[in-house]
Structure formats: C-alpha cells, structure tokens
Write a protein that holds these residues in place. Structure first.
Motif: not given
Length: 415
Positions: A60-62, A65, A68, A97-98, A101
């Motif tokens: 999970s990383r920007p 995101w 995806a 997602l959290w 961040r």
C-alpha cells in the motif's frame, strides 16, 4: 520428553510453522506440530521459491492507489476482486489504504527491512542444518524494465534499497542480454539483486523440515484446532473428534486460518486471503540463470528443480471460491512475451491462499489476552523469505530471550 522440558505446540505445518518447530526444538523444547492437512501443501507449496530479501516495499502506497482502479477494470490486470466478494473485503481495503499513508511509509519500510536484512543469513543457516545447502541458488534475481518510463516509475524502490543498504546493480540492455540470452532483445534496463536467491523446491524444504523434526523427537499430529483456552499454568488445545492437548506454550502459525483462532481468543487480526496462482512448466525448452520479475506487469519467473515456475497477480475471492485459471494463463502469456523460445509443455497449475495483512508487516507476537499463546502469521508474499528469521524471533519470544530487533511493530494488537 525430558523431565522439566517445556512443552510447546505449533499449529500449522507450512514453512512458517515448520521452521518455528525446528527452532524451538533446537532450543530444547518438546514440540508437537499440528497440521489439518499434509504439511507444506498450502501457500508454502505454490510460492515462487524466492528468498526475496529486497521485497519489503509496502504494497500500500500512493503510486499503487493511483494504479489500482485501472488494474481492477482490466481483465488482465494484476489485481482482481471477485464481484461477489467486494463488500466483504471492503473493510480490509480501507485498512490497506490507511496503512500506506505517506507519513507511515518510511516506518513500514524499516520494519520490513529489519526482518529481510537477516533473511538470507538465517535461511542459509537453516539449510545447512538440514543438509540442503545445495538447494539454494548462487545467482540473484533480475528486475526488468522494458522502457525508460518503467525504470523511472520504480525509482522509489531502488532508493529504498539504497537507504537500507541492500545490494543491487543496474544493468544496461546489452549487459542484461549477456546474463540472460533467452530474454527478448530491447528491454531497456534491469536491476540485479544478488541476494534474492531461489530455492530448488519449496515443498521439498518443508518435507525435509518435518523429516528432521520427527527424527529429533518431535511429534507430528494431524487435526484441526478448534479452541484454545487457559488450563492451569498452561494452554489447552481442543481438536476435532474430542481430542485435546495440554502444553506450556502454543504458537499459532496456520496461515490465513490463524484469523479464526485469533477471533476466538478476542484478538481479531485483519487477515485476508490474497489468492495467488502459479504454472509449473516441466519442459520449458530453455534454461534461466536468474529468477526474473517484471514489476510493471506484476509477475515472476523462477527456475526451480522441476522446470520453470511462473506466477503473480493478486485475487481477492475468499477461501471457498473455485480457482479462476484465467489468472495463471495471464502470467504465462506475459512470460512468453519476454521469453520467446519458452515452450509451455508438461504443465501443472496451482492456486493458494497467502495470509495477508493491510500493512504488509507480519504478526510475530505474544498474545495480549492469553499467557502462553503466540502468533506468527500474515507474511503475505514473503513467507518463504522471512520464515527462518521469523522462527528465530519466535523462539526468542517463547524462551524469554531478548530478540535482536524491536518487536513492537509486529505485535498482534497493533490494529
């Protein structure tokens, strides 16, 4: 069992559970290893045979995101959520997602690196003890970048490797072809990760662990643990068919199935089945010197003792849905696009359940609810990579030995 010897049960005989049983046995414990099916037939059987010490970048990383949504709407994309499973997996996706961040990314990288920087050394020591040193390749893994844009897009991963001191070497297109002549000409660059090694046969490793474990006095017990409770100064395990076992300690290392036992103990872990696929090609018609990974297309090719293994993609569909073999077909077609002489003959397919957590960091922890209970789960794509190190860390926790790293980031109650 010697008088006064600590009695410990390990629930789960995949690569995590068997290495923990081995490590605790080395520390003098009388160990019972409990498995619901045949040892090593779960996620350990079908993994990509890789000791991927550089693979600790949080999922999970920007950047992920942003990519995806396109992946999800692409039938050949690297991520699939089964339509009927979307609502059930939604809370996990929100936690995912959290977890990624930007303010948390550096910390997650450090937590992954703390385990991975010990992984190759611990794996080599384990293989030596099992007389399997020749089962680990001497060459590394090549990460492929077809275009300058692909290479630039993965710069953050290379910067992370620099920050934590993980060795790597950037290769030109010509240097890549010299190392792997079977690759399609014209690939822009590659990065060689020399410490990312390949195992000859992951299932053979688990089988050997069980063989040595039993030869040294360990007990292998088939059954499904249904309940874990306190019993006097120890722990009672209730199995099916009215069978029970009382021990001093228990390590819950049953992969994705650990979640049900954790909930029963009042310690819910957000474990999700990240379904993975592979195709094993027994007669590929080519040989490879290195494992290959193409980050942009999310697949991997590993040379193993039984031919070439191709795998990748992520599918969220739960534990009970039948395999969608289109997922394995996708990765084979991608492999053929860069290995033009690859022959897809004598093949077998596999689908299994990776135990995945939203922050990509495993749980290696004592229970906060029940003394004598410990957890080792949630290794995701890095189960084989992190198994030997997890085993040593868990043996430290169970025996009360100070671990060599800070264990707070891996605690069970961090969620």
């Amino acid at each position: 069992m010697t008088t006064g010897q600590s009695r410990t049960a390990v629930v789960g005989a995949g690569i995590i559970g068997t290495t923990i049983a081995h490590a605790l046995q080395q520390r003098g414990h009388a160990v019972t290893l409990i498995e619901r099916e045949e040892p090593g037939r779960g996620a350990s059987f079908g993994n990509m045979a890789s000791i991927a010490v550089s693979g600790f970048m949080p999922m999970s990383r920007p950047r992920v995101w942003l990519q995806a949504p396109g992946w999800l709407f692409d039938p050949g994309g690297p991520i699939r959520i089964a339509p009927g499973y979307a609502a059930k997996v939604a809370p996990w996706i929100l936690q995912f997602l959290w977890a990624g961040r930007p303010s948390r990314l550096r910390a997650l990288q450090a937590q992954g690196a703390a385990i991975c920087e010990r992984a190759l050394r611990d794996t080599e020591a384990l293989l030596s003890d099992l007389d399997l040193s020749d089962h680990l390749s001497a060459t590394g893994c090549l990460s492929l970048y077809a275009t300058p844009g692909e290479f630039a897009a993965d710069r953050a991963a290379l910067t992370m490797l620099d920050r934590f001191g993980f060795e790597h070497e950037v290769l030109s297109s010509d240097e890549l072809r010299q190392r792997e002549p079977e690759l399609l000409p014209g690939i822009h660059k590659a990065v060689l990760m020399p410490d990312n090694r390949t195992l000859r046969d992951p299932f053979a490793l688990v089988s050997r662990l069980v063989e040595v474990f039993e030869a040294r006095g360990g007990t292998l017990m088939q059954g499904m643990v249904q309940d874990v409770t306190r019993s006097g100064r120890g722990v009672k395990l209730q199995l099916e068919a009215d069978e029970s076992l009382e021990v001093d300690h228990v390590v819950l290392a049953a992969g994705v199935h650990t979640g049900a036992l954790a909930r029963q103990l009042g310690e819910p872990i957000p474990l999700e089945s990240e379904r993975g696929y592979h195709t094993q090609i027994g007669a590929p018609g080519i040989s490879l010197r290195h494992a290959l990974i193409w980050p942009t297309r999310a697949f991997m090719v590993s040379p193993t003792g039984g031919g070439i293994r191709i795998g990748g993609t992520v599918e969220f569909a739960g534990l009970d849905a039948p395999p969608d073999w289109r997922r394995s077909k996708i990765t084979v077609e991608r492999a053929k696009s860069i290995l033009p002489r690859l022959q897809v003959e004598e093949t077998s397919r596999w689908m299994g359940h990776r135990p995945s957590l939203p922050d990509t960091i495993p749980v290696i922890s004592s229970s906060r609810k029940l003394p004598g209970v410990f957890y080792a789960t949630g290794h995701g794509h890095l189960g084989m990579t992190q198994a030997a190190t997890t085993a040593q860390l868990m043996a430290d926790l169970v025996t009360g030995t100070p671990p060599p790293i800070d264990m707070k980031p891996y605690r069970v109650d961090r969620f």
